[in-house]
Design an enzyme around this catalytic site. Structure first.
Site, PDB file in Angstrom:
ATOM      1  N   ASP A  98     -21.441  15.669 -10.720  1.00 13.10           N
ATOM      2  CA  ASP A  98     -20.125  16.289 -10.616  1.00 13.10           C
ATOM      3  C   ASP A  98     -19.129  15.530  -9.745  1.00 13.10           C
ATOM      4  OD1 ASP A  98     -21.150  16.739  -8.060  1.00 13.10           O
ATOM      5  OD2 ASP A  98     -21.677  18.824  -8.484  1.00 13.10           O
ATOM      6  N   GLU A 120     -28.129  16.337 -15.037  1.00  8.61           N
ATOM      7  CA  GLU A 120     -27.846  17.476 -14.173  1.00  8.61           C
ATOM      8  C   GLU A 120     -26.662  18.269 -14.728  1.00  8.61           C
ATOM      9  OE1 GLU A 120     -28.655  17.465  -9.688  1.00  8.61           O
ATOM     10  OE2 GLU A 120     -26.499  17.873  -9.755  1.00  8.61           O
ATOM     11  N   GLU A 134     -15.801  19.332  -7.482  1.00  8.41           N
ATOM     12  CA  GLU A 134     -17.032  19.199  -8.269  1.00  8.41           C
ATOM     13  C   GLU A 134     -17.133  20.184  -9.425  1.00  8.41           C
ATOM     14  OE1 GLU A 134     -17.854  17.372  -4.249  1.00  8.41           O
ATOM     15  OE2 GLU A 134     -16.895  19.220  -4.958  1.00  8.41           O
ATOM     16  N   HIS A 210     -20.701  19.179   5.459  1.00  8.29           N
ATOM     17  CA  HIS A 210     -19.664  18.175   5.227  1.00  8.29           C
ATOM     18  C   HIS A 210     -18.688  18.517   4.096  1.00  8.29           C
ATOM     19  CE1 HIS A 210     -22.683  17.210   2.159  1.00  8.29           C
ATOM     20  NE2 HIS A 210     -21.661  16.742   1.464  1.00  8.29           N
ATOM     21  N   ARG A 212     -15.805  19.624   1.529  1.00 12.41           N
ATOM     22  CA  ARG A 212     -14.362  19.792   1.696  1.00 12.41           C
ATOM     23  C   ARG A 212     -13.967  21.257   1.809  1.00 12.41           C
ATOM     24  NH1 ARG A 212     -10.930  15.412  -0.402  1.00 12.41           N
ATOM     25  NH2 ARG A 212     -12.216  13.646  -1.051  1.00 12.41           N
ATOM     26  N   HIS A 243     -21.862  13.570   8.984  1.00 14.45           N
ATOM     27  CA  HIS A 243     -21.126  12.837   7.947  1.00 14.45           C
ATOM     28  C   HIS A 243     -20.030  11.990   8.580  1.00 14.45           C
ATOM     29  CE1 HIS A 243     -18.672  12.246   4.277  1.00 14.45           C
ATOM     30  NE2 HIS A 243     -19.783  12.503   3.621  1.00 14.45           N
TER      31      HIS A 243
END
Length: 382
Positions: A98, A120, A134, A210, A212, A243
């Protein structure tokens, strides 16, 4: 009969981890001419995976730049892949998951009228903005792809509910294949603090955060909850590979630096991450991949997100959705640290994500699609 020319495309560390065993499977099969192209959407973290799995891409777009945006990533991938496809006309392009590389790779192949296989496939939250970008990336790839390699039966049903009914295969997740080559009992960590932890006496908690959509107040609350868990549980050692994002770095260090039983360390490569996870007591994460990997290693997972596109492990009992609320996170962490029965119930739940044969099923599915075999692969059943 000519070999099938199959090109795998990926650009980030998580994609590389999950595509590496598939590249190896295709390379080992005489029916395939296997080619690999990386976009290097994440340069440094991608390269560590390439080294570990000894992958040598035939094409490297090397697109990463400082302060890159979703638009620059997508446009540079599209332009770079157009040139690659004109130079090498593959029969099939395989993209994973994604990311922006995934979406751009599928779109670039579609523009050249090249068949697309989505590894996936079928993961959904139902919220187009979470995870961002994603959820929309994988939804759009679902429309572009000819072959859909779904990790679970639930993923296949998601696609059928969207009217996608052809080229569906239930394969298990390739990350379970990858774990078989990375986890070792006598593994020695490059990060010395990890070699010094007492995994037998201490309850080591692996933390990642991490995403967004967690920037801002959600991340503030998550970090505050982690600090509280550490202060109230001296028997625990929290290990947080932070991260590289400046937003994540600032928030993590402001809340957690100086807490004696919290270790803020640099990001780990895939071998170190898998081996740390195998030795941990518990995983707290907003990562997608760790939700699949940890159950395979018998580790309970608290997901630091409001929703998950991987509900199978929640249903199986090995994952709990902690959300981003301070009280909920601390409550669930306290329960797993203080209640042995609650911990064992999660640790012994069945892993619903794979049996280590996903790559074999994907390769067999490709051969079936192109008429090289008359029988589709047996679907994975959890």
């Amino acid at each position: 009969m000519d070999k099938l020319k199959v090109m795998t495309i990926f650009g980030t560390r998580p994609e590389a981890i999950k595509m590496a065993p598939l590249v190896k499977e295709l390379e080992a099969r005489p029916e395939f001419d296997s080619l690999c192209c990386v976009t290097a959407q994440h340069r440094q973290m991608l390269d560590t995976v390439l080294d570990i799995f000894k992958l040598e891409p035939q094409f490297d777009l090397d697109i990463m730049e400082a302060s890159q945006t979703l638009s620059t990533i997508t446009s540079k991938c599209l332009l770079g892949l157009e040139g690659v496809f004109k130079q090498v006309r593959p029969d099939l392009v395989l993209v994973h998951g994604d990311t922006s590389t995934t979406f751009a790779g599928a779109l670039a192949a579609f523009y050249q009228q090249i068949a697309v296989g989505h590894v996936e496939a079928g993961l959904r939250t139902g919220d187009r903005y979470s995870p961002f970008p994603e959820e929309m990336n994988r939804s759009m790839v679902g429309r572009l792809a000819d072959l859909h390699f779904c990790p679970t039966e639930a993923n296949r049903r998601n696609l059928e509910a969207e009217g996608i009914t052809k080229g569906l295969f239930v394969t298990g997740n390739t990350v379970i294949d990858a774990l078989q080559t990375t986890v070792a009992p006598e593994f020695s960590f490059a990060e010395e603090v990890l070699n010094g932890l007492d995994y037998g006496k201490k309850k080591v908690i692996l933390v990642t955060c991490h995403r967004r959509e967690n920037y801002g107040q959600p991340m503030e609350d998550i970090m505050a909850a982690l600090s509280r868990v550490a202060w109230t549980h001296p028997e625990a050692e929290l290990v947080y590979p932070v991260h590289l994002s400046p937003v994540v770095q600032e928030c993590a260090h402001r809340h957690l630096e100086g807490v004696e039983n919290i270790h803020l360390i640099a990001p780990l490569d895939v071998e170190e991450m898998h081996n740390l996870m195998a030795r941990s007591y518990l995983v707290m994460t907003d990562s997608g991949g760790l939700q699949e990997e940890a159950p395979a290693l018998g580790k309970p997972v608290l997901v630091l997100r409001k929703e998950t596109e991987r509900p199978e492990a929640v249903e199986a009992g090995t994952v709990k959705l902690a959300g981003v609320d301070y009280d909920r996170i601390t409550e669930l962490a306290d329960q797993l640290l203080d209640d042995p029965a609650a911990y064992q119930e999660m640790a012994h739940a069945v892993n619903p994500y794979g049996d280590g044969k996903a790559c074999r099923r994907i390769a067999d599915g490709i051969l079936y699609h192109f008429g090289r075999t008359g029988r589709p692969p047996e679907p994975f059943k959890s």
